[in-house]
Design a protein around this motif. Structure first.
Motif, PDB file in Angstrom:
ATOM      1  N   ALA A  41      42.690  45.604   1.108  1.00 44.33           N
ATOM      2  CA  ALA A  41      40.976  45.828   0.935  1.00 44.33           C
ATOM      3  C   ALA A  41      41.314  43.851   0.096  1.00 44.33           C
ATOM      4  O   ALA A  41      41.935  43.412  -0.796  1.00 44.33           O
ATOM      5  CB  ALA A  41      40.348  46.643   0.253  1.00 44.33           C
ATOM      6  N   ARG A  42      40.538  43.156   0.763  1.00 40.99           N
ATOM      7  CA  ARG A  42      40.427  41.733   0.054  1.00 40.99           C
ATOM      8  C   ARG A  42      39.074  41.714  -0.761  1.00 40.99           C
ATOM      9  O   ARG A  42      38.302  41.515  -0.800  1.00 40.99           O
ATOM     10  CB  ARG A  42      40.354  40.752   1.433  1.00 40.99           C
ATOM     11  CG  ARG A  42      41.406  41.469   2.608  1.00 40.99           C
ATOM     12  CD  ARG A  42      40.904  40.028   3.786  1.00 40.99           C
ATOM     13  NE  ARG A  42      39.219  40.306   4.224  1.00 40.99           N
ATOM     14  CZ  ARG A  42      38.782  40.024   4.854  1.00 40.99           C
ATOM     15  NH1 ARG A  42      39.192  38.380   5.334  1.00 40.99           N
ATOM     16  NH2 ARG A  42      37.671  40.293   5.296  1.00 40.99           N
ATOM     17  N   THR A  43      39.525  41.579  -2.628  1.00 41.42           N
ATOM     18  CA  THR A  43      38.679  42.018  -3.447  1.00 41.42           C
ATOM     19  C   THR A  43      39.064  40.724  -4.358  1.00 41.42           C
ATOM     20  O   THR A  43      38.131  41.095  -5.588  1.00 41.42           O
ATOM     21  CB  THR A  43      39.356  43.500  -4.180  1.00 41.42           C
ATOM     22  OG1 THR A  43      40.520  43.104  -4.723  1.00 41.42           O
ATOM     23  CG2 THR A  43      39.290  44.564  -2.844  1.00 41.42           C
ATOM     24  N   PHE A  44      38.399  39.506  -3.454  1.00 42.37           N
ATOM     25  CA  PHE A  44      38.632  38.634  -3.846  1.00 42.37           C
ATOM     26  C   PHE A  44      37.397  37.331  -3.902  1.00 42.37           C
ATOM     27  O   PHE A  44      37.090  38.014  -2.206  1.00 42.37           O
ATOM     28  CB  PHE A  44      39.889  37.506  -4.191  1.00 42.37           C
ATOM     29  CG  PHE A  44      40.542  37.258  -2.556  1.00 42.37           C
ATOM     30  CD1 PHE A  44      39.471  36.527  -2.065  1.00 42.37           C
ATOM     31  CD2 PHE A  44      41.065  37.954  -2.215  1.00 42.37           C
ATOM     32  CE1 PHE A  44      40.412  35.735  -0.554  1.00 42.37           C
ATOM     33  CE2 PHE A  44      41.504  37.931  -0.838  1.00 42.37           C
ATOM     34  CZ  PHE A  44      41.274  36.945   0.228  1.00 42.37           C
ATOM     35  N   ALA A 129      52.795  45.702   9.796  1.00 41.95           N
ATOM     36  CA  ALA A 129      52.442  44.709   9.473  1.00 41.95           C
ATOM     37  C   ALA A 129      52.580  43.078   9.460  1.00 41.95           C
ATOM     38  O   ALA A 129      52.272  41.893   9.430  1.00 41.95           O
ATOM     39  CB  ALA A 129      50.793  44.621   8.500  1.00 41.95           C
ATOM     40  N   LEU A 130      53.746  43.566   8.203  1.00 45.63           N
ATOM     41  CA  LEU A 130      54.985  42.722   7.748  1.00 45.63           C
ATOM     42  C   LEU A 130      55.733  41.679   8.624  1.00 45.63           C
ATOM     43  O   LEU A 130      55.636  40.644   9.125  1.00 45.63           O
ATOM     44  CB  LEU A 130      55.468  42.662   6.629  1.00 45.63           C
ATOM     45  CG  LEU A 130      56.064  41.625   5.993  1.00 45.63           C
ATOM     46  CD1 LEU A 130      55.136  41.633   4.457  1.00 45.63           C
ATOM     47  CD2 LEU A 130      57.216  42.080   5.228  1.00 45.63           C
ATOM     48  N   ARG A 131      55.730  42.798   9.688  1.00 44.93           N
ATOM     49  CA  ARG A 131      56.689  41.566  10.927  1.00 44.93           C
ATOM     50  C   ARG A 131      55.673  41.002  11.960  1.00 44.93           C
ATOM     51  O   ARG A 131      56.229  40.078  12.158  1.00 44.93           O
ATOM     52  CB  ARG A 131      56.931  43.084  11.927  1.00 44.93           C
ATOM     53  CG  ARG A 131      58.268  43.814  11.477  1.00 44.93           C
ATOM     54  CD  ARG A 131      58.709  44.829  12.690  1.00 44.93           C
ATOM     55  NE  ARG A 131      59.809  45.484  12.184  1.00 44.93           N
ATOM     56  CZ  ARG A 131      59.838  47.037  12.563  1.00 44.93           C
ATOM     57  NH1 ARG A 131      58.911  47.151  12.904  1.00 44.93           N
ATOM     58  NH2 ARG A 131      61.013  47.400  11.825  1.00 44.93           N
ATOM     59  N   GLU A 171      45.639  34.393   5.337  1.00 47.76           N
ATOM     60  CA  GLU A 171      45.501  33.022   4.203  1.00 47.76           C
ATOM     61  C   GLU A 171      46.652  32.666   3.738  1.00 47.76           C
ATOM     62  O   GLU A 171      47.418  32.554   3.333  1.00 47.76           O
ATOM     63  CB  GLU A 171      44.562  34.184   2.929  1.00 47.76           C
ATOM     64  CG  GLU A 171      43.728  34.755   3.287  1.00 47.76           C
ATOM     65  CD  GLU A 171      44.082  36.403   2.469  1.00 47.76           C
ATOM     66  OE1 GLU A 171      44.042  36.618   1.554  1.00 47.76           O
ATOM     67  OE2 GLU A 171      43.144  37.007   3.140  1.00 47.76           O
ATOM     68  N   PRO A 172      46.483  31.472   3.301  1.00 43.86           N
ATOM     69  CA  PRO A 172      47.389  29.958   2.851  1.00 43.86           C
ATOM     70  C   PRO A 172      47.867  30.457   1.493  1.00 43.86           C
ATOM     71  O   PRO A 172      46.387  30.192   1.132  1.00 43.86           O
ATOM     72  CB  PRO A 172      47.213  28.731   3.395  1.00 43.86           C
ATOM     73  CG  PRO A 172      45.715  28.484   4.029  1.00 43.86           C
ATOM     74  CD  PRO A 172      45.686  30.092   4.292  1.00 43.86           C
ATOM     75  N   LEU A 173      48.458  30.300   1.006  1.00 43.58           N
ATOM     76  CA  LEU A 173      49.000  30.785  -0.250  1.00 43.58           C
ATOM     77  C   LEU A 173      49.562  29.568  -1.291  1.00 43.58           C
ATOM     78  O   LEU A 173      49.654  29.136  -2.261  1.00 43.58           O
ATOM     79  CB  LEU A 173      49.601  32.323  -1.129  1.00 43.58           C
ATOM     80  CG  LEU A 173      48.521  33.486  -0.273  1.00 43.58           C
ATOM     81  CD1 LEU A 173      49.617  34.045  -1.571  1.00 43.58           C
ATOM     82  CD2 LEU A 173      47.212  33.079  -1.500  1.00 43.58           C
ATOM     83  N   ARG A 208      48.367  38.236   4.702  1.00 40.40           N
ATOM     84  CA  ARG A 208      47.197  38.701   5.273  1.00 40.40           C
ATOM     85  C   ARG A 208      47.190  39.909   4.977  1.00 40.40           C
ATOM     86  O   ARG A 208      48.056  41.267   4.620  1.00 40.40           O
ATOM     87  CB  ARG A 208      47.424  39.176   6.872  1.00 40.40           C
ATOM     88  CG  ARG A 208      46.403  39.654   7.820  1.00 40.40           C
ATOM     89  CD  ARG A 208      46.761  39.127   9.097  1.00 40.40           C
ATOM     90  NE  ARG A 208      47.639  39.550   9.350  1.00 40.40           N
ATOM     91  CZ  ARG A 208      48.419  38.950  10.715  1.00 40.40           C
ATOM     92  NH1 ARG A 208      47.586  38.129  11.516  1.00 40.40           N
ATOM     93  NH2 ARG A 208      49.123  39.380  11.486  1.00 40.40           N
ATOM     94  N   ARG A 209      45.754  40.548   4.744  1.00 37.68           N
ATOM     95  CA  ARG A 209      45.792  42.582   3.920  1.00 37.68           C
ATOM     96  C   ARG A 209      46.718  42.424   3.209  1.00 37.68           C
ATOM     97  O   ARG A 209      46.873  43.352   3.646  1.00 37.68           O
ATOM     98  CB  ARG A 209      45.493  43.277   5.443  1.00 37.68           C
ATOM     99  CG  ARG A 209      44.535  42.840   6.927  1.00 37.68           C
ATOM    100  CD  ARG A 209      43.622  43.141   5.407  1.00 37.68           C
ATOM    101  NE  ARG A 209      41.936  43.639   6.806  1.00 37.68           N
ATOM    102  CZ  ARG A 209      40.807  43.111   6.216  1.00 37.68           C
ATOM    103  NH1 ARG A 209      40.801  43.568   5.340  1.00 37.68           N
ATOM    104  NH2 ARG A 209      39.954  43.232   6.843  1.00 37.68           N
ATOM    105  N   GLY A 210      46.871  41.775   2.123  1.00 37.44           N
ATOM    106  CA  GLY A 210      47.595  41.616   1.174  1.00 37.44           C
ATOM    107  C   GLY A 210      49.250  41.708   1.099  1.00 37.44           C
ATOM    108  O   GLY A 210      49.499  41.122  -0.013  1.00 37.44           O
ATOM    109  N   LEU A 211      49.387  41.422   1.944  1.00 37.49           N
ATOM    110  CA  LEU A 211      51.140  41.560   2.623  1.00 37.49           C
ATOM    111  C   LEU A 211      51.536  40.045   1.866  1.00 37.49           C
ATOM    112  O   LEU A 211      50.667  39.077   3.021  1.00 37.49           O
ATOM    113  CB  LEU A 211      51.303  42.322   3.722  1.00 37.49           C
ATOM    114  CG  LEU A 211      51.750  43.926   2.977  1.00 37.49           C
ATOM    115  CD1 LEU A 211      51.681  43.742   4.940  1.00 37.49           C
ATOM    116  CD2 LEU A 211      52.125  43.713   1.987  1.00 37.49           C
TER     117      LEU A 211
END
Length: 355
Positions: A41-44, A129-131, A171-173, A208-211
């Motif tokens: 969940a994206r809660t930002f 998902a990480l792969r 999302e680029p962090l 992406r999606r938290g990971l």
């Protein structure tokens, strides 16, 4: 395994923690912890925000989503659909303080160490998902390296990467982009209007999606100097050595101590002091950095990113620890590689792309 099943399994882990602390409930208030519990969940609102716009209270019997009326519709429709959460909604102008917070509930920041241990252990769904994220992120970075032109500004290169990442729902962090002298001078070179002439180092952390995954690629225009070639070979050897020891040794502080010795062996004794050598990754870009004081034993289904740097270059990918040792999730097989022999096994690490 669907998100609801994962949610319920993770709730039980939290309830075990609640029981061990002899309290009535735990508030998850950070973007990272809510993303972990809900598997993405994206809660930002701001990508830089650490506090979740929707907090989750877990008690022995229930799980509550507590959020303002301006956040609840999106969270329920797009981020937490189907999850067994009771909703406590408050007027946006009243703030979380308007909800009743009994004194025997505790907050996630008080138990961050325990929660970090739980977050580190990825499920099969999260590993898949990480792969996928690792492959897409690496393809984007390597494509940029193959297409970038001399005379481009670092800002333009950052824009090119950002467009590709966002187009893929990534999302680029962190975007460390350094051309020429800046690649030699700084270990965390945030993009500037500096022009690319001959040498470019790209280090990114994306989510992406938290990971999260991290990786580094280096590109050079024209003939590469013997000095840079030597430095890069040292960096990839250090990286390959650390990867080879990740499951075999397990104890992070021991791997760190051996890496520190290896920096001396490859002729760059002080370089380890100028940048972290790696850390555990997952729902955070780094759950921790490896140091001589890191009291953690690595385990199967955890993710790690070793990132040894030597002036002007760096070797970095994201790996998942497996029963067989490791899997490099950001390896595409489409970049030039160096084959490093460690204890009779060949480990392929990204070389400098010569353009």
């Amino acid at each position: 395994m669907d998100k609801r099943v994962l949610f319920e399994k993770k709730i039980e882990l939290i309830r075990a923690l609640i029981r061990s602390k002899e309290c009535d409930g735990l508030w998850l208030t950070s973007v990272v912890n809510v993303a972990w519990l809900t598997t993405g969940a994206r809660t930002f609102v701001s990508i830089a925000e650490e506090a979740s716009t929707g907090r989750i209270l877990i008690t022995h019997d229930e799980a509550y989503l507590v959020a303002g009326n301006n956040e609840v519709p999106r969270l329920l429709d797009e981020e937490m659909e189907g999850l067994p959460l009771k909703v406590i909604e408050f007027p946006w102008y009243a703030g979380f303080e308007s909800t009743l917070l009994p004194a025997d509930y505790i907050y996630d920041d008080e138990l961050e160490r325990e929660l970090s241990v739980i977050r580190m252990q990825l499920t099969i769904v999260e590993i898949d998902a990480l792969r996928a994220l690792g492959q897409e992120a690496a393809i984007i970075v390597e494509k940029c390296c193959m297409e970038v032109s001399q005379g481009e500004r670092e800002f333009e290169i950052a824009g090119r990467l950002s467009k590709e990442f966002w187009s893929a729902g990534i999302e680029p962090l962190v975007m460390n982009i350094a051309a020429d002298d800046r690649a030699y001078s700084f270990r965390h070179p945030i993009a500037t209007d500096n022009l690319l002439k001959k040498h470019l180092a790209l280090s990114v952390c994306v989510r992406r999606r938290g990971l999260c995954v991290t990786l580094t690629r280096v590109v050079h225009f024209g003939t590469i100097s013997d000095d840079l070639k030597k430095k890069h070979m040292a960096a990839v050897w250090l990286d390959a050595y650390a990867i080879s020891r990740t499951l075999k040794e397990g104890r992070v502080k021991v791997i760190f101590e051996r890496m520190r010795d290896m920096y001396h062996k490859v002729g760059y004794a002080d370089e380890w002091t100028k940048h972290p050598v790696g850390g555990l990754i997952g729902y955070k870009p780094r759950e921790f950095d490896a140091t001589e004081n890191t009291d953690h034993i690595l385990a199967i289904n955890q993710a790690f990113s070793w990132n040894p740097t030597i002036e002007g270059t760096k070797s970095e990918d994201t790996i998942i620890i497996t029963e067989d040792g490791y899997e490099i999730v950001t390896h595409t097989g489409k970049y030039p590689y160096v084959e490093v022999a460690i204890e009779g096994k060949i480990i392929r690490r990204p070389d400098i792309l010569i353009r």
